[in-house]
Design a protein around this motif. Sequence first.
Motif, PDB file in Angstrom:
ATOM      1  N   UNK A 120       0.763  -1.154  -0.150  1.00 32.56           N
ATOM      2  CA  UNK A 120      -0.096   0.055   0.070  1.00 32.56           C
ATOM      3  C   UNK A 120       0.778   1.183   0.019  1.00 32.56           C
ATOM      4  N   UNK A 121       2.219   1.140   0.129  1.00 33.18           N
ATOM      5  CA  UNK A 121       3.114   2.442   0.552  1.00 33.18           C
ATOM      6  C   UNK A 121       3.993   2.375  -0.656  1.00 33.18           C
ATOM      7  N   UNK A 122       4.609   3.767  -0.765  1.00 33.02           N
ATOM      8  CA  UNK A 122       5.793   3.812  -1.458  1.00 33.02           C
ATOM      9  C   UNK A 122       6.606   5.006  -1.002  1.00 33.02           C
ATOM     10  N   UNK A 123       7.810   5.333  -1.527  1.00 32.62           N
ATOM     11  CA  UNK A 123       8.656   6.589  -1.054  1.00 32.62           C
ATOM     12  C   UNK A 123       8.150   7.870  -1.761  1.00 32.62           C
ATOM     13  N   UNK A 124       7.807   8.775  -0.967  1.00 34.05           N
ATOM     14  CA  UNK A 124       7.461  10.160  -1.883  1.00 34.05           C
ATOM     15  C   UNK A 124       8.461  10.971  -1.682  1.00 34.05           C
ATOM     16  N   UNK A 125       9.053  11.856  -2.658  1.00 31.65           N
ATOM     17  CA  UNK A 125       9.985  12.791  -2.417  1.00 31.65           C
ATOM     18  C   UNK A 125       9.201  14.019  -2.164  1.00 31.65           C
ATOM     19  N   UNK A 126       9.356  14.587  -0.870  1.00 30.46           N
ATOM     20  CA  UNK A 126       8.479  15.863  -0.750  1.00 30.46           C
ATOM     21  C   UNK A 126       8.613  16.959  -1.808  1.00 30.46           C
ATOM     22  N   UNK A 127       9.906  17.258  -2.058  1.00 30.12           N
ATOM     23  CA  UNK A 127      10.281  18.207  -3.167  1.00 30.12           C
ATOM     24  C   UNK A 127      10.464  17.478  -4.378  1.00 30.12           C
ATOM     25  N   UNK A 128       9.587  17.257  -5.182  1.00 28.40           N
ATOM     26  CA  UNK A 128       9.621  16.196  -6.275  1.00 28.40           C
ATOM     27  C   UNK A 128      11.116  16.148  -7.057  1.00 28.40           C
ATOM     28  N   UNK A 129      11.617  15.121  -7.706  1.00 25.25           N
ATOM     29  CA  UNK A 129      12.651  15.264  -8.457  1.00 25.25           C
ATOM     30  C   UNK A 129      12.775  16.056  -9.520  1.00 25.25           C
ATOM     31  N   UNK A 130      11.461  16.224 -10.307  1.00 28.40           N
ATOM     32  CA  UNK A 130      11.228  16.929 -11.478  1.00 28.40           C
ATOM     33  C   UNK A 130      11.301  18.611 -11.094  1.00 28.40           C
ATOM     34  N   UNK A 131      11.337  18.669  -9.652  1.00 27.45           N
ATOM     35  CA  UNK A 131      11.524  20.108  -9.343  1.00 27.45           C
ATOM     36  C   UNK A 131      12.950  20.388  -8.522  1.00 27.45           C
ATOM     37  N   UNK A 132      13.838  19.510  -8.677  1.00 33.23           N
ATOM     38  CA  UNK A 132      15.037  19.777  -8.039  1.00 33.23           C
ATOM     39  C   UNK A 132      15.158  19.140  -6.724  1.00 33.23           C
TER      40      UNK A 132
END
Length: 201
Positions: A120-132
Amino acid sequence: MNELLTKTTVLVLNRHWQAIDSKTPIDAFSMMAAGNATALDIHDGGDMRPVTWEDWLELEVREGDNRIGTVHGPVRVPSVLVLARFDKVPKRRPKFCAKAIWERDGGVCQYTGRKLKPNEGNIDHIVPISRGGASTWENCVLADRKINSRKGSKLPEEAGLKLLRRPFVPRELPVTHLIKNHHKVRDWEVFLSGGSGVFEV
Protein backbone atom coordinates in the motif's frame (compact mmCIF):
# COMPACT_ATOMS: atom_id res chain seq x y z
CA MET A 1 33.56 -21.39 -6.92
CA ASN A 2 31.19 -23.00 -4.40
CA GLU A 3 28.27 -20.56 -3.95
CA LEU A 4 28.23 -21.27 -0.21
CA LEU A 5 31.67 -19.70 0.16
CA THR A 6 30.51 -16.31 -1.12
CA LYS A 7 27.39 -15.85 1.05
CA THR A 8 27.55 -13.87 4.31
CA THR A 9 26.70 -16.84 6.54
CA VAL A 10 29.33 -16.29 9.27
CA LEU A 11 28.50 -13.96 12.15
CA VAL A 12 31.48 -12.07 13.59
CA LEU A 13 31.64 -11.32 17.32
CA ASN A 14 34.06 -9.04 19.11
CA ARG A 15 36.13 -10.58 21.89
CA HIS A 16 33.27 -9.94 24.36
CA TRP A 17 30.99 -12.04 22.13
CA GLN A 18 28.91 -9.12 20.84
CA ALA A 19 27.82 -9.31 17.18
CA ILE A 20 29.52 -6.67 15.02
CA ASP A 21 29.60 -7.95 11.43
CA SER A 22 28.94 -10.79 9.02
CA LYS A 23 31.42 -12.39 6.64
CA THR A 24 31.64 -15.03 3.96
CA PRO A 25 33.18 -18.42 4.76
CA ILE A 26 36.18 -17.46 2.60
CA ASP A 27 36.78 -14.41 4.82
CA ALA A 28 36.22 -16.50 7.95
CA PHE A 29 38.77 -19.14 6.97
CA SER A 30 41.32 -16.41 6.15
CA MET A 31 40.79 -14.72 9.53
CA MET A 32 41.12 -18.04 11.37
CA ALA A 33 44.23 -19.09 9.46
CA ALA A 34 45.88 -15.73 10.26
CA GLY A 35 45.12 -16.16 13.98
CA ASN A 36 42.76 -13.16 14.06
CA ALA A 37 39.71 -15.18 15.11
CA THR A 38 38.51 -18.50 16.47
CA ALA A 39 35.33 -20.25 15.37
CA LEU A 40 32.62 -21.39 17.75
CA ASP A 41 31.90 -25.10 17.85
CA ILE A 42 28.17 -24.92 18.68
CA HIS A 43 26.10 -27.90 19.79
CA ASP A 44 22.33 -28.38 19.85
CA GLY A 45 22.13 -28.11 23.63
CA GLY A 46 23.56 -24.60 23.49
CA ASP A 47 27.10 -25.60 24.48
CA MET A 48 29.77 -23.73 22.54
CA ARG A 49 33.52 -23.40 22.64
CA PRO A 50 36.06 -21.36 20.66
CA VAL A 51 38.24 -23.50 18.38
CA THR A 52 41.49 -22.46 16.69
CA TRP A 53 42.14 -22.97 12.98
CA GLU A 54 44.36 -26.03 13.46
CA ASP A 55 41.81 -27.75 15.70
CA TRP A 56 38.90 -26.69 13.47
CA LEU A 57 40.41 -28.62 10.56
CA GLU A 58 40.22 -31.76 12.71
CA LEU A 59 36.60 -31.31 13.84
CA GLU A 60 34.06 -33.91 12.85
CA VAL A 61 31.67 -32.71 10.13
CA ARG A 62 28.19 -33.50 11.46
CA GLU A 63 25.11 -34.29 9.46
CA GLY A 64 23.47 -31.02 8.45
CA ASP A 65 26.70 -28.99 8.75
CA ASN A 66 27.72 -26.80 5.85
CA ARG A 67 31.02 -28.12 4.53
CA ILE A 68 33.62 -27.63 1.86
CA GLY A 69 35.76 -30.28 0.24
CA THR A 70 39.54 -30.06 0.56
CA VAL A 71 42.43 -32.34 -0.39
CA HIS A 72 42.37 -33.53 3.24
CA GLY A 73 38.62 -34.24 3.22
CA PRO A 74 35.52 -32.22 4.18
CA VAL A 75 35.88 -29.22 6.51
CA ARG A 76 32.99 -27.75 8.46
CA VAL A 77 32.07 -24.14 7.61
CA PRO A 78 31.83 -22.06 10.80
CA SER A 79 28.66 -20.08 11.53
CA VAL A 80 30.12 -17.78 14.23
CA LEU A 81 33.61 -16.30 14.68
CA VAL A 82 35.08 -14.61 17.76
CA LEU A 83 37.74 -11.97 17.10
CA ALA A 84 40.95 -12.36 19.06
CA ARG A 85 41.62 -8.72 19.90
CA PHE A 86 38.85 -6.32 18.80
CA ASP A 87 36.52 -5.39 21.69
CA LYS A 88 34.41 -2.45 20.49
CA VAL A 89 30.89 -2.31 19.05
CA PRO A 90 31.07 0.20 16.18
CA LYS A 91 28.13 2.50 15.47
CA ARG A 92 26.65 3.00 12.05
CA ARG A 93 23.74 4.82 10.47
CA PRO A 94 21.25 2.65 8.55
CA LYS A 95 21.92 2.68 4.81
CA PHE A 96 19.60 5.03 2.93
CA CYS A 97 17.10 2.89 1.02
CA ALA A 98 13.34 2.37 0.72
CA LYS A 99 13.30 -0.30 3.42
CA ALA A 100 15.15 1.98 5.86
CA ILE A 101 12.63 4.77 5.22
CA TRP A 102 9.79 2.31 5.95
CA GLU A 103 11.50 1.43 9.24
CA ARG A 104 12.21 5.06 10.17
CA ASP A 105 8.58 6.03 9.51
CA GLY A 106 7.22 2.97 11.31
CA GLY A 107 5.23 1.76 8.30
CA VAL A 108 2.96 4.81 8.66
CA CYS A 109 1.93 7.15 5.83
CA GLN A 110 3.49 10.49 6.72
CA TYR A 111 0.54 12.40 5.28
CA THR A 112 -2.45 10.47 6.65
CA GLY A 113 -1.07 8.65 9.70
CA ARG A 114 -2.46 5.35 8.42
CA LYS A 115 -0.49 2.14 9.05
CA LEU A 116 0.31 0.67 5.65
CA LYS A 117 0.61 -2.87 4.37
CA PRO A 118 3.71 -3.53 2.23
CA ASN A 119 1.79 -3.20 -1.05
CA GLU A 120 0.00 0.00 0.00
CA GLY A 121 2.94 2.35 0.34
CA ASN A 122 5.88 3.76 -1.54
CA ILE A 123 8.48 6.47 -1.09
CA ASP A 124 7.49 10.07 -1.78
CA HIS A 125 9.95 12.84 -2.56
CA ILE A 126 8.53 15.82 -0.66
CA VAL A 127 10.12 18.17 -3.18
CA PRO A 128 9.70 16.12 -6.37
CA ILE A 129 12.79 15.14 -8.34
CA SER A 130 11.30 16.96 -11.33
CA ARG A 131 11.49 20.16 -9.26
CA GLY A 132 15.03 19.67 -8.01
CA GLY A 133 14.31 17.46 -5.00
CA ALA A 134 17.01 15.05 -3.88
CA SER A 135 16.87 11.43 -2.76
CA THR A 136 17.87 12.10 0.84
CA TRP A 137 16.64 11.21 4.31
CA GLU A 138 15.30 14.77 4.72
CA ASN A 139 13.34 14.77 1.43
CA CYS A 140 11.85 11.26 1.41
CA VAL A 141 8.94 9.86 3.40
CA LEU A 142 6.69 6.83 3.36
CA ALA A 143 3.35 7.60 1.72
CA ASP A 144 0.16 5.80 0.79
CA ARG A 145 0.42 4.95 -2.94
CA LYS A 146 -2.90 6.67 -3.66
CA ILE A 147 -1.83 9.84 -1.83
CA ASN A 148 1.53 9.82 -3.58
CA SER A 149 -0.16 9.39 -6.96
CA ARG A 150 -2.51 12.30 -6.21
CA LYS A 151 0.42 14.48 -5.10
CA GLY A 152 2.35 13.74 -8.30
CA SER A 153 4.88 16.50 -9.03
CA LYS A 154 3.36 18.98 -6.57
CA LEU A 155 4.69 20.17 -3.24
CA PRO A 156 2.65 18.90 -0.26
CA GLU A 157 0.95 22.26 0.31
CA GLU A 158 0.03 22.51 -3.37
CA ALA A 159 -1.70 19.12 -3.09
CA GLY A 160 -3.49 20.03 0.15
CA LEU A 161 -1.25 17.73 2.20
CA LYS A 162 0.63 18.26 5.43
CA LEU A 163 3.44 16.14 6.83
CA LEU A 164 2.91 14.56 10.25
CA ARG A 165 6.53 15.36 11.12
CA ARG A 166 9.67 16.62 9.49
CA PRO A 167 11.70 13.68 8.08
CA PHE A 168 15.06 13.16 9.75
CA VAL A 169 18.36 11.36 9.38
CA PRO A 170 18.28 8.29 11.69
CA ARG A 171 20.80 8.32 14.50
CA GLU A 172 23.75 5.99 14.51
CA LEU A 173 23.08 2.65 16.17
CA PRO A 174 25.38 -0.10 17.45
CA VAL A 175 26.01 -2.31 14.41
CA THR A 176 24.58 -5.27 16.36
CA HIS A 177 21.12 -3.80 15.75
CA LEU A 178 21.71 -3.48 12.00
CA ILE A 179 22.89 -7.04 11.29
CA LYS A 180 20.23 -9.02 9.45
CA ASN A 181 20.16 -12.81 9.39
CA HIS A 182 19.24 -13.00 5.69
CA HIS A 183 20.25 -16.66 5.38
CA LYS A 184 18.40 -17.68 8.57
CA VAL A 185 21.46 -19.20 10.26
CA ARG A 186 20.11 -20.71 13.48
CA ASP A 187 23.38 -20.28 15.42
CA TRP A 188 23.19 -16.48 15.03
CA GLU A 189 19.96 -16.04 16.95
CA VAL A 190 21.38 -16.17 20.47
CA PHE A 191 23.74 -13.30 19.59
CA LEU A 192 21.24 -11.14 17.69
CA SER A 193 18.23 -11.42 20.00
CA GLY A 194 18.52 -8.47 22.32
CA GLY A 195 22.02 -7.67 21.10
CA SER A 196 23.27 -6.54 24.49
CA GLY A 197 24.65 -9.58 26.21
CA VAL A 198 28.34 -9.43 27.07
CA PHE A 199 30.33 -12.58 27.67
CA GLU A 200 33.78 -12.35 29.22
CA VAL A 201 36.19 -14.77 27.58
